[in-house]
Design a protein around this motif. Structure first.
Motif, PDB file in Angstrom:
ATOM      1  N   GLU A 131       2.604 -17.380  20.637  1.00  0.00           N
ATOM      2  CA  GLU A 131       2.843 -15.785  20.496  1.00  0.00           C
ATOM      3  C   GLU A 131       3.935 -15.460  19.802  1.00  0.00           C
ATOM      4  O   GLU A 131       4.373 -14.290  19.695  1.00  0.00           O
ATOM      5  N   GLN A 132       5.261 -16.269  20.010  1.00  0.00           N
ATOM      6  CA  GLN A 132       6.523 -16.117  19.396  1.00  0.00           C
ATOM      7  C   GLN A 132       6.370 -16.210  17.850  1.00  0.00           C
ATOM      8  O   GLN A 132       7.456 -15.869  17.157  1.00  0.00           O
ATOM      9  N   GLY A 133       5.365 -16.695  17.235  1.00  0.00           N
ATOM     10  CA  GLY A 133       5.237 -16.722  15.842  1.00  0.00           C
ATOM     11  C   GLY A 133       5.398 -18.050  15.424  1.00  0.00           C
ATOM     12  O   GLY A 133       5.996 -18.900  16.076  1.00  0.00           O
ATOM     13  N   VAL A 134       5.255 -18.369  14.112  1.00  0.00           N
ATOM     14  CA  VAL A 134       5.446 -19.804  13.601  1.00  0.00           C
ATOM     15  C   VAL A 134       6.981 -19.941  13.230  1.00  0.00           C
ATOM     16  O   VAL A 134       7.537 -19.024  12.535  1.00  0.00           O
ATOM     17  N   PRO A 135       7.555 -21.179  13.782  1.00  0.00           N
ATOM     18  CA  PRO A 135       8.865 -21.317  13.415  1.00  0.00           C
ATOM     19  C   PRO A 135       9.088 -21.661  12.137  1.00  0.00           C
ATOM     20  O   PRO A 135       8.059 -22.193  11.290  1.00  0.00           O
ATOM     21  N   GLU A 136      10.156 -21.486  11.682  1.00  0.00           N
ATOM     22  CA  GLU A 136      10.535 -22.195  10.235  1.00  0.00           C
ATOM     23  C   GLU A 136      10.308 -23.616  10.269  1.00  0.00           C
ATOM     24  O   GLU A 136      10.643 -24.186  11.082  1.00  0.00           O
ATOM     25  N   ARG A 137      10.254 -23.811   8.866  1.00  0.00           N
ATOM     26  CA  ARG A 137       9.782 -25.270   8.692  1.00  0.00           C
ATOM     27  C   ARG A 137      11.430 -26.103   8.625  1.00  0.00           C
ATOM     28  O   ARG A 137      12.030 -25.388   8.106  1.00  0.00           O
ATOM     29  N   GLN A 138      11.518 -27.135   9.169  1.00  0.00           N
ATOM     30  CA  GLN A 138      12.732 -27.796   9.241  1.00  0.00           C
ATOM     31  C   GLN A 138      12.958 -28.839   8.336  1.00  0.00           C
ATOM     32  O   GLN A 138      11.815 -29.486   7.946  1.00  0.00           O
ATOM     33  N   SER A 139      14.024 -29.023   7.944  1.00  0.00           N
ATOM     34  CA  SER A 139      14.279 -30.052   6.724  1.00  0.00           C
ATOM     35  C   SER A 139      14.237 -31.552   7.334  1.00  0.00           C
ATOM     36  O   SER A 139      14.332 -31.812   8.604  1.00  0.00           O
TER      37      SER A 139
END
Length: 451
Positions: free
Chosen positions: A170-178
């Motif tokens: 529910e917190q949203g999709v995290p940013e893609r990690q390098s």
């Protein structure tokens, strides 16, 4: 239930008999437990989203609103964390659609190690049952679980600890990690497959030897005069499009798509076929889908032309004209005309098959496909195969980046330009080591592909 029962998935793998007393089918037991639960908790290192939803369908709809749901799964790698979040968000949305309201769905990140637990807890009013063992949610492998009945403070504390560190979807999709490792770099890619071209619109009516073919090829520049012929085909075949007065397919029945869209320049040849960075695959897939839509429309139009307004009769008349002109042409070349076996009957089957198939939307969809894209899977579960896969990637990279190469494709240029300027290598193994060092010092991001 007896305390000495074991729960086994795919017991046939070890020739074990499911007797329902000491050996119980795992999937049946989990389904039965879900069918009358008031609370369901599932922890899994890996998961099958469709299986999860199917399990929760077992509980009658009237009881779902009051049933509490807790699900926590692991992610293969930091770069694949966004995909895991999106998939589990879809699971949560589907559970809400099914009538569940008290839902907690979370993902346990890979750092510092992969979350590998397999645990199921079913509460029926005040009586909990725990299933602990080897089975991930939705596993179709041979699995073994044991059941622990009643309250278990240790397992309860463990479940609470997992959800305390897990990230709620529910917190949203995290940013893609390098990517910081070769594994993460390659997991953030796509495998591509180009289906073989199929001869949908040509009927080979004659058997031609290699010598016959050479004699025909030598005269093609003068024109054959054969009506509705496809000179490029092995048997100088009859062309269905020509008989229907339709233009040739600009894709050549799928031939040449790879060169025109330059897939080879966007990917590396590996043990599992063409590997492509996710960023490039998104570009390529958008282009391919547009062309597939156009091709599907052309297939539908051919089906319509063959079915409607006397199209099939025109094709049969055109075939007779083709046979007559082909016989004359072969005689002129001094080639003995050798029809295929039961030619007329075979041609009738060809026309009937194409009329039915080309009017079928599923057939149109399947044969319009020019390229299949699939996310890279976690081959690193088998270290030996993973080692060979990595080696094949860097062998292709080393060969295509060698000083003797006339030009560097886009993917090669991006990787080599993105490495440390002082990186030196003579072999593919040295190149792999140098690239691993680059990732460790400077994680690989989308900008490295687009720069």
């Amino acid at each position: 239930m007896a305390a000495d029962q074991i729960y086994v998935g795919r017991a046939d793998a070890v020739d074990l008999e499911i007797d329902g007393e000491t050996v119980v089918d795992l999937n049946e037991a989990l389904s039965a437990a879900a069918a009358d639960a008031t609370e369901i908790t599932i922890l899994g290192g890996y998961y099958q989203a469709e299986w999860l939803v199917k399990l929760f369908r077992r509980l009658p709809a009237r009881r779902r609103r009051a049933c509490k749901v807790r699900i926590a799964v692991g992610s293969d790698a930091t770069v694949s964390l966004p995909r895991t979040f999106r998939e589990m968000q879809d699971v949560r949305s589907e559970l809400r659609r099914l009538g569940y309201r008290d839902i907690e769905v979370a993902v346990v990140g890979r750092s510092p190690v992969h979350f590998h637990t397999k645990l199921f807890r079913f509460l029926r009013t005040t009586r909990p049952s725990w299933y602990v063992g080897s089975a991930n949610p939705g596993s179709e492998r041979h699995e073994l679980m044991i059941r622990v009945a009643g309250r278990h403070p240790g397992l309860s504390s463990y479940v609470d600890a997992v959800f305390a560190v897990a990230q709620s979807v529910e917190q949203g999709v995290p940013e893609r990690q390098s990517a910081t490792t070769i594994r993460e770099f390659l997991l953030d890619g796509v495998l591509c497959h180009r289906p073989p071209a199929q001869q949908l619109f040509t009927f080979d009516a004659y058997r031609l030897s290699p010598e016959d073919r050479r004699r025909i090829d030598a005269r093609l520049g003068e024109g054959s005069g054969v009506e509705h012929a496809s000179p490029r085909t092995e048997g100088f075949g009859f062309g269905l499009r020509s008989a229907l007065a339709l233009p040739a397919d600009e894709d050549g029945d799928g031939d040449g798509v790879e060169t025109r869209t330059r897939f080879r320049s966007l990917g590396m040849d590996t043990l599992f076929g063409l590997w492509m960075p996710r960023v490039y695959a998104e570009e390529a897939e958008a282009s391919v889908r547009q062309r597939e839509d156009a091709r599907r429309s052309r297939l539908a139009s051919i089906g319509w032309a063959l079915t409607e307004d006397g199209g099939e009769d025109r094709v049969r008349a055109a075939f007779q004209a083709y046979v007559a002109s082909m016989d004359r042409y072969l005689d002129d070349l001094g080639i003995d005309a050798r029809p295929v076996r039961d030619r007329d009957a075979a041609f009738n089957r060809f026309v009937t098959s194409r009329r039915r198939s080309l009017s079928d939307p599923a057939f149109q969809q399947r044969h319009a496909r020019l390229m299949t894209f699939a996310p890279m899977f976690d081959v690193w579960q088998d270290p030996d195969v993973a080692k060979k896969f990595e080696a094949s990637f860097f062998e292709d990279l080393a060969w295509r980046s060698s000083p003797s190469a006339t030009r560097r494709p886009r993917i090669v240029k991006s990787i080599i330009d993105g490495m440390n300027e002082d990186a030196i290598w003579q072999t593919s193994e040295e190149l792999q080591d140098a690239f691993a060092a680059r990732l460790s010092a400077d994680p690989w991001s989308d900008e490295d592909w687009l720069g």
